[in-house]
Design an enzyme around this catalytic site. Structure first.
Site, PDB file in Angstrom:
ATOM      1  N   LYS B 164      -3.093  37.376  78.602  1.00  0.00           N
ATOM      2  CA  LYS B 164      -3.455  38.672  79.185  1.00  0.00           C
ATOM      3  C   LYS B 164      -4.780  38.611  79.943  1.00  0.00           C
ATOM      4  O   LYS B 164      -4.923  39.234  81.000  1.00  0.00           O
ATOM      5  CB  LYS B 164      -3.527  39.720  78.065  1.00  0.00           C
ATOM      6  CG  LYS B 164      -3.520  41.139  78.590  1.00  0.00           C
ATOM      7  CD  LYS B 164      -3.332  42.144  77.472  1.00  0.00           C
ATOM      8  CE  LYS B 164      -3.282  43.554  78.034  1.00  0.00           C
ATOM      9  NZ  LYS B 164      -3.101  44.551  76.952  1.00  0.00           N
ATOM     10  N   MET B 482      39.178  33.328  68.796  1.00  0.00           N
ATOM     11  CA  MET B 482      39.184  31.868  68.818  1.00  0.00           C
ATOM     12  C   MET B 482      38.924  31.302  67.425  1.00  0.00           C
ATOM     13  O   MET B 482      39.520  30.309  67.017  1.00  0.00           O
ATOM     14  CB  MET B 482      38.147  31.353  69.829  1.00  0.00           C
ATOM     15  CG  MET B 482      38.281  29.873  70.139  1.00  0.00           C
ATOM     16  SD  MET B 482      39.896  29.445  70.839  1.00  0.00           S
ATOM     17  CE  MET B 482      39.560  29.544  72.592  1.00  0.00           C
TER      18      MET B 482
END
Lengths: 186, 581
Positions: B164, B482
């Site tokens: 920052k 699946m």
């Protein structure tokens, strides 16, 4: 069309094709990797080895060109020829890697390692340790009445050999730098 | 030109200079200065996602459908860790994205600060390259370099972690035109001797096959064009991986369909029986090869790939050609034409006769039903009703994904976005939004299963907010299809945890999001329902209730070679064998 018999055992149920792992003989190779000297590069190289399951027998790294921001990583690794090729390809494609040299295949090379041996003992054992150190051209870099520290530079095999001999004579500690290597000739 | 500005302003300026039009992101404490700069400008559009994973998949969808670099912006700590799945997905599928993460200020790094995580450490194995920028003076070159790395060579995700305080600090901005040439310049031209060898093989081969992959798509539209020219001029059959669909048109005369675990019978047998395999931008994934030691046992293998580590990784290749697919194919065509456009006509004619014989098996056949919607039927109708439209398809992961690959036809590259390498459930919905943002007028459909879709369903909020009229075509079998299929065939029909209990009412869910919900369970109503979905001006959640126990065939059980593929008719016999285990 299909042979529908499934063999017993976990592998036929695995989501992966489990290959026979060692069909070829493993070889030891020394790689010199020239990298950009920036934070995280060593971690990226080591991460490649751990992430893909390659071996590291020895590793040394230091900056070798301050103005050009280059470091040299020397890695001794083991694997089948196919694995060694794959390691070289994986290293070469990394963004911060400038060059990879397989010193084992690119011709003759000089390989050296530095080791420090601390041997403690009295009497005959102490004399024998000193005599062996002389034979191996090791230097005494620290000495007390009950101990020596020997410094030796040589091939990894030479250091292994001295370590074997010193072990019964009171070898307390061993520190090794790992291999530094250069190809011979201009 | 250099100008002094804050790190945050540099970020926005660098993105503009890189031609970025849209950023997918989510704000947080450590990226507030950058969000401030985004607020103060109108050139770059920001799409606010609902979860950072969604931002990465959207950037991927944007990148894959445009060929440009996708960009995402997230905060430190959890913002960055939520991005990890998307980064890994992009790495596996070689998708160029740049991800910017905020970080705690440099003086707090290492103190376990609030929302601090070792982002470059965590993301090192799942990025092509990443950087922590500790000095705002280095920010511009790092961002420009990041774009270069993401799009050059084998593309991939890169990440820049920006503390920052670096975002607040002032420094000189440098534009991309003033950058030193980057040392990272992967070779794009193939070795001409190797290319000539390849042409020689191609001239005499009796049973050649092109096996193409995502590398063709990544190489750009020109590469697909060259591939089409070469395939059509030689008459050599062509198959493709899941990743490469659309590089050669599905309506093309040499098209065999997809290969691999759920690939077409004729494609897999052509791979098994060929005498010359030309891999183009494909990496011999385990879903392609089946049992490695029986993979295409009698062929000479040529591989064109930009990444040398793709060669000999899984399959021993006889002739590698390292270079960009587009450049190499261009040279192959040149050399082939210069040598007189020769092919083994008789051999290839016999080869096609054999392949046409295999095609007669009709491997995608399924039992039709008048009362239940078969998932294959749903996709056939979707294909028929959207054919020829300006259409983009994304998918989630599972049976529906394989059926979509089998039953939908792709005529062009960049029209098919699916998570291939990583198999990320939850990919399709956000990816469809990314595609739609890039192509506002196009029809964008996410073919989904209900279980995958729920994994990132919060992004419907994003679709609504940004007016992305994505169509969520959910093949709802109330199962993890699946997983259920594998349990049926390989785990003695013990259906452990593979059903979807307590599903939401998808129509009501659509209403809750403010979009349209459609439910269809009768095959007779399906066409009208699909047309209603297509015509609706806005996002749609289409709950298509399909047969619950349908299996996806053909299937190569893993660890089996290509010639031991299962067709639907074989399934019962196979189960009888497997049940003994």
């Amino acid at each position: 069309m299909s042979a529908l018999n499934i063999k017993k055992g976990a592998s036929s149920h695995s989501a992966y094709d489990l290959r026979d792992s060692h069909v070829e003989v493993e070889e030891s190779h020394t790689l010199a990797v020239i990298v950009e000297n920036e934070p995280g590069v060593l971690a990226r190289v080591i991460g490649l080895f751990s992430g893909r399951g390659y071996n590291i027998d020895s590793l040394t790294v230091a900056e070798v060109d301050h103005t050009g921001h280059r470091s040299r990583i020397t890695i001794v690794t083991r694997g089948t020829p196919a694995v060694i090729d794959q390691i070289e390809a994986q290293l070469s494609r990394m963004v911060p890697v400038h060059a990879v040299h397989d010193l084992t295949v690119e011709g003759p090379s000089v390989q050296r390692e530095l080791a420090l041996f601390k041997v403690a003992g009295k009497g005959d054992a102490r004399i024998e340790a000193l005599r062996l150190a002389e034979i191996f051209r090791a230097k005494v870099v620290d000495s007390t009445l009950e101990s020596f520290i020997f410094e030796i530079t040589g091939t990894p095999e030479k250091i292994d050999a001295l370590a074997e001999l010193l072990r019964p004579l009171g070898l307390r500690e061993l520190a090794r730098t790992g291999v530094a290597a250069l190809s011979r000739g201009a | 030109m250099t100008r002094s500005m804050t790190g945050a302003k540099m970020v926005v300026q660098a993105l503009k200079d890189q031609g970025v039009e849209v950023v997918f992101g989510y704000p947080g404490g450590a990226v507030l200065p950058i969000y401030d700069e985004i607020f103060l400008q109108n050139d770059i559009r920001h799409v606010l996602v609902r979860h950072e994973q969604g931002a990465i998949h959207m950037a991927e969808g944007y990148a894959r459908s445009t060929g440009k670099v996708g960009v995402a912006l997230v905060t430190s700590g959890p913002g960055a860790t939520n991005a990890v799945t998307g980064l890994t997905d992009a790495l596996m599928d070689s998708i160029p994205i740049v991800v910017l993460t905020g970080q705690v200020p440099t003086f707090m790094i290492g103190t376990d600060g609030f929302q601090e995580a070792d982002t470059v450490g965590i993301t090192r194995p799942c990025t092509k390259m990443n950087w922590l920028v500790k000095d705002s003076a280095r920010l511009p070159e790092t961002i420009h370099r990041a774009f270069h790395v993401a799009r050059s060579g084998r593309p991939g995700p890169v990440l820049i972690d920006i503390p920052k305080d670096v975002q607040f600090a002032q420094a000189e901005y440098t534009g991309p035109e003033r950058m030193k040439p980057d040392h990272y310049q992967p070779r794009v031209k193939g070795d001409i001797d190797a290319i000539t060898r390849l042409v020689e093989m191609l001239e005499t081969a009796e049973r050649p096959v092109f096996y193409t992959g995502g590398g063709v798509i990544n190489s750009g539209k020109g590469a697909s064009q060259l591939l089409r020219e070469l395939v059509d001029a030689t008459g050599i059959p062509i198959t493709s991986t899941l990743m490469g669909l659309g590089a050669y048109p599905a309506s093309g005369k040499s098209w065999l369909g997809m290969l691999g675990m759920h690939g077409l019978y004729e494609a897999n047998l052509a791979m098994h029986g060929c005498d010359l395999m030309i891999a183009v931008g494909a990496r011999f994934d385990d879903r392609i090869t089946g049992r490695v030691k029986d993979f295409s046992p009698n062929s000479t293998k040529v591989q064109i790939d930009i990444d040398p580590s793709s060669v000999n990784k899984v399959i021993r290749v006889d002739l590698p050609v390292i270079g960009d697919v587009g450049h190499v194919l261009e040279d192959v065509l040149k050399v082939w034409k210069a040598r007189g456009r020769k092919v083994n006509k008789d051999g290839i004619a016999r080869w096609w006769a054999q392949i046409n014989d295999w095609k007669k098996i009709n491997c995608l056949a399924y039992e039709p039903s008048k009362t239940t919607i078969k998932p294959q039927y749903a996709l056939q109708r979707l294909e028929a009703l959207t054919k020829g439209m300006d259409r983009y398809i994304t998918t989630e992961v599972g049976q529906h994904q394989m059926w979509a690959a089998q039953f939908l036809g792709f005529e062009d590259p960049n029209r098919w976005m699916t998570s291939g390498g990583l198999g990320t459930m939850g990919y399709g919905l956000p990816a469809s939004i990314g595609v739609q943002i890039a192509h506002p007028q196009a029809l964008v459909i996410n073919v989904a299963g209900e279980a995958s879709w729920l994994m990132n369903m919060q992004e419907m909020g994003t679709a609504m907010q940004f007016r992305a009229p994505v169509k969520q075509f959910i093949l709802n079998n109330e199962r993890l299809g699946m997983v259920r299929q594998w349990q049926e065939l390989l785990h003695g029909e013990r259906y452990s945890q593979s059903w979807s209990e307590s599903l939401p009412d998808f129509v009501k869910l659509a209403e809750a999001f403010g979009c349209k919900g459609i439910k269809c369970s009768d095959p007779k109503d399906l066409d009208d329902a699909i047309l209603e979905m297509i015509r609706y001006d806005g996002p749609v959640i289409f709950d298509c209730l399909v047969e619950k126990h349908e299996n996806c065939f053909p299937m190569i059980p893993s660890g089996k070679p290509h010639n031991e593929m299962l067709l639907s008719a074989d399934a019962e016999a196979f189960k009888a064998g497997a049940a003994l285990v």
